[in-house]
Scaffold this motif. Structure first.
Motif, mmCIF file in Angstrom:
data_model
loop_
_atom_site.group_PDB
_atom_site.id
_atom_site.type_symbol
_atom_site.label_atom_id
_atom_site.label_comp_id
_atom_site.label_asym_id
_atom_site.label_seq_id
_atom_site.Cartn_x
_atom_site.Cartn_y
_atom_site.Cartn_z
ATOM 1 N N TYR A 1 0.892 -1.165 0.000
ATOM 2 C CA TYR A 1 0.000 0.000 0.000
ATOM 3 C C TYR A 1 0.930 1.215 0.000
ATOM 4 N N PRO A 2 1.177 1.797 -1.187
ATOM 5 C CA PRO A 2 2.158 2.879 -1.264
ATOM 6 C C PRO A 2 1.512 4.247 -1.060
ATOM 7 N N GLY A 3 2.310 5.192 -0.618
ATOM 8 C CA GLY A 3 1.784 6.551 -0.493
ATOM 9 C C GLY A 3 2.780 7.476 0.155
ATOM 10 N N SER B 1 10.108 2.091 3.667
ATOM 11 C CA SER B 1 10.134 3.252 2.767
ATOM 12 C C SER B 1 10.801 2.825 1.472
ATOM 13 N N PHE B 2 10.516 3.564 0.419
ATOM 14 C CA PHE B 2 11.172 3.265 -0.857
ATOM 15 C C PHE B 2 11.485 4.547 -1.608
ATOM 16 N N ASP B 3 12.538 4.445 -2.442
ATOM 17 C CA ASP B 3 12.950 5.558 -3.305
ATOM 18 C C ASP B 3 12.648 5.166 -4.734
ATOM 19 N N GLY B 4 12.456 6.137 -5.571
ATOM 20 C CA GLY B 4 12.370 5.842 -7.005
ATOM 21 C C GLY B 4 11.051 5.222 -7.408
ATOM 22 N N LEU B 5 11.122 4.331 -8.380
ATOM 23 C CA LEU B 5 9.895 3.788 -8.965
ATOM 24 C C LEU B 5 9.256 2.719 -8.086
ATOM 25 N N LEU B 6 7.935 2.780 -8.020
ATOM 26 C CA LEU B 6 7.199 1.784 -7.244
ATOM 27 C C LEU B 6 7.402 0.375 -7.821
ATOM 28 N N VAL B 7 7.436 0.257 -9.148
ATOM 29 C CA VAL B 7 7.609 -1.086 -9.732
ATOM 30 C C VAL B 7 8.946 -1.704 -9.316
ATOM 31 N N VAL C 1 -2.040 -1.805 -3.625
ATOM 32 C CA VAL C 1 -3.361 -1.399 -3.131
ATOM 33 C C VAL C 1 -3.441 0.116 -3.159
ATOM 34 N N ARG C 2 -4.522 0.635 -3.732
ATOM 35 C CA ARG C 2 -4.750 2.082 -3.711
ATOM 36 C C ARG C 2 -6.217 2.336 -3.347
ATOM 37 N N GLY C 3 -6.461 3.482 -2.773
ATOM 38 C CA GLY C 3 -7.825 3.845 -2.401
ATOM 39 C C GLY C 3 -8.403 4.827 -3.406
ATOM 40 N N GLN D 1 -4.165 5.711 -14.826
ATOM 41 C CA GLN D 1 -2.934 5.916 -15.599
ATOM 42 C C GLN D 1 -1.732 5.273 -14.896
ATOM 43 N N ILE D 2 -1.620 5.501 -13.590
ATOM 44 C CA ILE D 2 -0.496 4.914 -12.840
ATOM 45 C C ILE D 2 -0.583 3.387 -12.845
ATOM 46 N N ALA D 3 -1.794 2.869 -12.620
ATOM 47 C CA ALA D 3 -1.965 1.411 -12.562
ATOM 48 C C ALA D 3 -1.598 0.786 -13.905
HETATM 49 O O1 PNS Z 1 -0.076 9.267 -1.297
HETATM 50 P P1 PNS Z 1 0.201 9.626 -2.730
HETATM 51 O O2 PNS Z 1 1.091 10.839 -2.798
HETATM 52 O O3 PNS Z 1 -1.058 9.765 -3.535
HETATM 53 O O4 PNS Z 1 1.031 8.388 -3.362
HETATM 54 C C1 PNS Z 1 1.496 8.418 -4.692
HETATM 55 C C2 PNS Z 1 2.485 7.261 -4.960
HETATM 56 C C3 PNS Z 1 3.579 7.237 -3.918
HETATM 57 C C4 PNS Z 1 1.750 5.949 -4.941
HETATM 58 C C5 PNS Z 1 3.063 7.487 -6.398
HETATM 59 O O5 PNS Z 1 3.487 8.803 -6.511
HETATM 60 C C6 PNS Z 1 4.228 6.571 -6.711
HETATM 61 O O6 PNS Z 1 4.072 5.388 -6.882
HETATM 62 N N1 PNS Z 1 5.448 7.163 -6.757
HETATM 63 C C7 PNS Z 1 6.677 6.436 -6.976
HETATM 64 C C8 PNS Z 1 7.288 6.819 -8.304
HETATM 65 C C9 PNS Z 1 6.658 6.050 -9.431
HETATM 66 O O7 PNS Z 1 6.676 4.831 -9.469
HETATM 67 N N2 PNS Z 1 6.066 6.790 -10.380
HETATM 68 C C10 PNS Z 1 5.480 6.225 -11.556
HETATM 69 C C11 PNS Z 1 3.998 6.242 -11.535
HETATM 70 S S1 PNS Z 1 3.435 6.162 -13.193
#
Ligand code: PNS
Length: 161
Positions: A6-8, A68-74, A86-88, A100-102
């Protein structure tokens, strides 16, 4: 084994986040609350402070850890071995950005699926930015955030003035 993230930003954590954590922890085997280390963003709390508040909040939920994480979520998904994000969704206005992000994350890492939980109606208006704004002007934030964080948020808001 269903392992999810569950990122954020959680700056700060709200009742809405807490509700999402509890509900998603109930449907996966393992949940990591992943705090984005968004150093270039002007955050109220440091990433370390946010992680420690989330640890305090989730200490009694056995299948939840905080990281915690840096950079890209993937990249973090690959590193942690989790395959579910998981996102709300609070309102239709969240949908376009989240879609778009998903989709981007799925293209980048096809093993990953994003699941959306609809935010509890009680918290559908709530966001960390609303909490920061209210706290900055001395408004009542007790309806927005867990009680143990109220004073910490006011103190931090005043420090940043
Ligand atoms: O709580 P938020 O700010 O709505 O969370 C946004 C978050 C952290 C889920 C999103 O910004 C993210 O995944 N950032 C990491 C960088 C990344 O992977 N960006 C590409 C998304 S297309």
């Amino acid at each position: 084994m269903k392992k999810a993230v569950y990122p954020g930003s959680f700056d700060p954590v709200t009742f809405g986040h807490e509700d999402m954590i509890k509900r998603s922890a109930a449907i996966v085997d393992e949940l990591i609350v992943g705090v984005l280390n968004n150093s270039e963003k002007n955050s109220l709390f440091s990433v370390g402070e946010r992680v420690s508040m989330l640890k305090e909040l989730t200490k009694d939920i056995p299948n939840v850890t905080v990281d915690s994480f840096d950079g890209l979520l993937v990249d973090y998904m690959k590193e942690s071995g989790a395959t579910i994000i998981v996102r709300g969704l609070r309102a239709v206005t969240d949908f376009e950005y989240e879609l778009q992000i998903a989709q981007t994350n799925h293209v980048e890492y096809p093993a990953v699926e994003t699941i959306f939980l609809v935010t509890n109606l009680k918290y559908s208006y709530l966001s960390s930015s609303v909490v920061r704004e209210f706290a900055a002007y001395g408004g009542d934030i007790s309806k927005f955030v867990p009680p143990q964080f109220v004073d910490r948020i006011y103190r931090k808001s005043n420090m940043n003035k």
